[in-house]
Write a protein that holds these residues in place. Structure first.
Motif, mmCIF file in Angstrom:
data_model
loop_
_atom_site.group_PDB
_atom_site.id
_atom_site.type_symbol
_atom_site.label_atom_id
_atom_site.label_comp_id
_atom_site.label_asym_id
_atom_site.label_seq_id
_atom_site.Cartn_x
_atom_site.Cartn_y
_atom_site.Cartn_z
ATOM 1 N N ILE A 28 -3.860 5.039 2.718
ATOM 2 C CA ILE A 28 -3.833 4.230 3.944
ATOM 3 C C ILE A 28 -3.900 2.741 3.603
ATOM 4 O O ILE A 28 -3.121 1.938 4.124
ATOM 5 N N SER A 29 -4.824 2.379 2.732
ATOM 6 C CA SER A 29 -4.940 0.966 2.370
ATOM 7 C C SER A 29 -3.709 0.484 1.597
ATOM 8 O O SER A 29 -3.269 -0.653 1.777
ATOM 9 N N ALA A 30 -3.136 1.337 0.761
ATOM 10 C CA ALA A 30 -1.926 0.956 0.026
ATOM 11 C C ALA A 30 -0.769 0.701 0.982
ATOM 12 O O ALA A 30 -0.010 -0.258 0.802
ATOM 13 N N ARG A 31 -0.636 1.532 2.006
ATOM 14 C CA ARG A 31 0.426 1.304 3.000
ATOM 15 C C ARG A 31 0.255 -0.059 3.667
ATOM 16 O O ARG A 31 1.232 -0.787 3.889
ATOM 17 N N GLY A 32 -0.978 -0.413 3.991
ATOM 18 C CA GLY A 32 -1.241 -1.724 4.579
ATOM 19 C C GLY A 32 -0.887 -2.851 3.627
ATOM 20 O O GLY A 32 -0.303 -3.864 4.027
ATOM 21 N N LEU A 33 -1.210 -2.669 2.361
ATOM 22 C CA LEU A 33 -0.896 -3.693 1.371
ATOM 23 C C LEU A 33 0.596 -3.797 1.110
ATOM 24 O O LEU A 33 1.126 -4.889 0.926
ATOM 25 N N PHE A 34 1.290 -2.667 1.085
ATOM 26 C CA PHE A 34 2.735 -2.681 0.845
ATOM 27 C C PHE A 34 3.469 -3.411 1.969
ATOM 28 O O PHE A 34 4.494 -4.039 1.730
ATOM 29 N N LYS A 35 2.933 -3.342 3.178
ATOM 30 C CA LYS A 35 3.543 -4.079 4.291
ATOM 31 C C LYS A 35 3.381 -5.582 4.109
ATOM 32 O O LYS A 35 4.256 -6.359 4.463
ATOM 33 N N LEU A 36 2.233 -5.986 3.554
ATOM 34 C CA LEU A 36 1.961 -7.407 3.375
ATOM 35 C C LEU A 36 2.667 -7.996 2.161
ATOM 36 O O LEU A 36 3.109 -9.149 2.187
ATOM 37 N N ASP A 37 2.741 -7.210 1.072
ATOM 38 C CA ASP A 37 3.320 -7.723 -0.170
ATOM 39 C C ASP A 37 3.994 -6.586 -0.937
ATOM 40 O O ASP A 37 3.447 -6.072 -1.909
ATOM 41 N N PRO A 38 5.185 -6.184 -0.518
ATOM 42 C CA PRO A 38 5.852 -5.041 -1.147
ATOM 43 C C PRO A 38 6.300 -5.293 -2.579
ATOM 44 O O PRO A 38 6.573 -4.342 -3.311
ATOM 45 N N SER A 39 6.353 -6.525 -3.021
ATOM 46 C CA SER A 39 6.806 -6.819 -4.380
ATOM 47 C C SER A 39 5.673 -6.910 -5.397
ATOM 48 O O SER A 39 5.921 -7.165 -6.577
ATOM 49 N N ASN A 40 4.447 -6.698 -4.981
ATOM 50 C CA ASN A 40 3.297 -6.776 -5.877
ATOM 51 C C ASN A 40 3.186 -5.483 -6.675
ATOM 52 O O ASN A 40 2.677 -4.479 -6.188
ATOM 53 N N CYS A 41 3.632 -5.510 -7.920
ATOM 54 C CA CYS A 41 3.674 -4.287 -8.733
ATOM 55 C C CYS A 41 2.272 -3.785 -9.093
ATOM 56 O O CYS A 41 2.090 -2.593 -9.354
ATOM 57 N N GLY A 42 1.280 -4.651 -9.072
ATOM 58 C CA GLY A 42 -0.085 -4.231 -9.374
ATOM 59 C C GLY A 42 -0.612 -3.204 -8.389
ATOM 60 O O GLY A 42 -1.407 -2.332 -8.758
ATOM 61 N N LEU A 43 -0.168 -3.285 -7.156
ATOM 62 C CA LEU A 43 -0.596 -2.323 -6.141
ATOM 63 C C LEU A 43 -0.090 -0.923 -6.464
ATOM 64 O O LEU A 43 -0.817 0.062 -6.320
ATOM 65 N N TYR A 44 1.148 -0.859 -6.911
ATOM 66 C CA TYR A 44 1.731 0.430 -7.270
ATOM 67 C C TYR A 44 1.027 1.030 -8.487
ATOM 68 O O TYR A 44 0.784 2.232 -8.543
ATOM 69 N N VAL A 45 0.675 0.172 -9.436
ATOM 70 C CA VAL A 45 -0.030 0.636 -10.628
ATOM 71 C C VAL A 45 -1.414 1.154 -10.255
ATOM 72 O O VAL A 45 -1.845 2.205 -10.739
ATOM 73 N N LEU A 46 -2.107 0.440 -9.393
ATOM 74 C CA LEU A 46 -3.446 0.868 -8.974
ATOM 75 C C LEU A 46 -3.383 2.193 -8.215
ATOM 76 O O LEU A 46 -4.191 3.097 -8.466
ATOM 77 N N LEU A 47 -2.424 2.341 -7.327
ATOM 78 C CA LEU A 47 -2.288 3.597 -6.594
ATOM 79 C C LEU A 47 -1.926 4.738 -7.546
ATOM 80 O O LEU A 47 -2.470 5.835 -7.437
ATOM 81 N N ALA A 48 -1.054 4.479 -8.507
ATOM 82 C CA ALA A 48 -0.705 5.498 -9.495
ATOM 83 C C ALA A 48 -1.926 5.894 -10.311
ATOM 84 O O ALA A 48 -2.115 7.071 -10.641
ATOM 85 N N SER A 49 -2.770 4.944 -10.621
ATOM 86 C CA SER A 49 -3.995 5.227 -11.364
ATOM 87 C C SER A 49 -4.953 6.097 -10.544
ATOM 88 O O SER A 49 -5.602 6.999 -11.089
ATOM 89 N N ILE A 50 -5.027 5.835 -9.266
ATOM 90 C CA ILE A 50 -5.864 6.658 -8.380
ATOM 91 C C ILE A 50 -5.338 8.086 -8.347
ATOM 92 O O ILE A 50 -6.103 9.053 -8.429
ATOM 93 N N TYR A 51 -4.015 8.228 -8.244
ATOM 94 C CA TYR A 51 -3.415 9.561 -8.270
ATOM 95 C C TYR A 51 -3.691 10.258 -9.602
ATOM 96 O O TYR A 51 -4.004 11.447 -9.629
ATOM 97 N N ALA A 52 -3.572 9.533 -10.701
ATOM 98 C CA ALA A 52 -3.811 10.124 -12.017
ATOM 99 C C ALA A 52 -5.252 10.597 -12.155
ATOM 100 O O ALA A 52 -5.504 11.689 -12.689
#
Length: 63
Positions: A28-52
């Motif tokens: 949920i928080s990642a979706r909110g962040l992706f709306k604000l800054d979809p080009s921030n690759c750190g967000l994707y890495v952090l979410l992937a780390s949470i999934y891992a």
């Protein structure tokens, strides 16, 4: 009263989700962040780390 959408609360929530291993709230928080800054690759890495950490490898690949 309008609430200003801001990057910092969403980012703090996402980081806390990693610490507390709350994948559902992290999404949920990642979706909110992706709306604000979809080009921030750190967000994707952090979410992937949470999934891992949760062992959700298909979601890590999907990224």
């Amino acid at each position: 009263m309008q609430v200003r959408r801001d990057f910092i609360p969403w980012g703090s929530l996402l980081a806390a989700c990693r610490i507390h291993k709350n994948v559902e709230l992290a999404e949920i928080s990642a979706r909110g962040l992706f709306k604000l800054d979809p080009s921030n690759c750190g967000l994707y890495v952090l979410l992937a780390s949470i999934y891992a950490d949760a062992g959700r490898w298909k979601d890590v690949e999907r990224g």
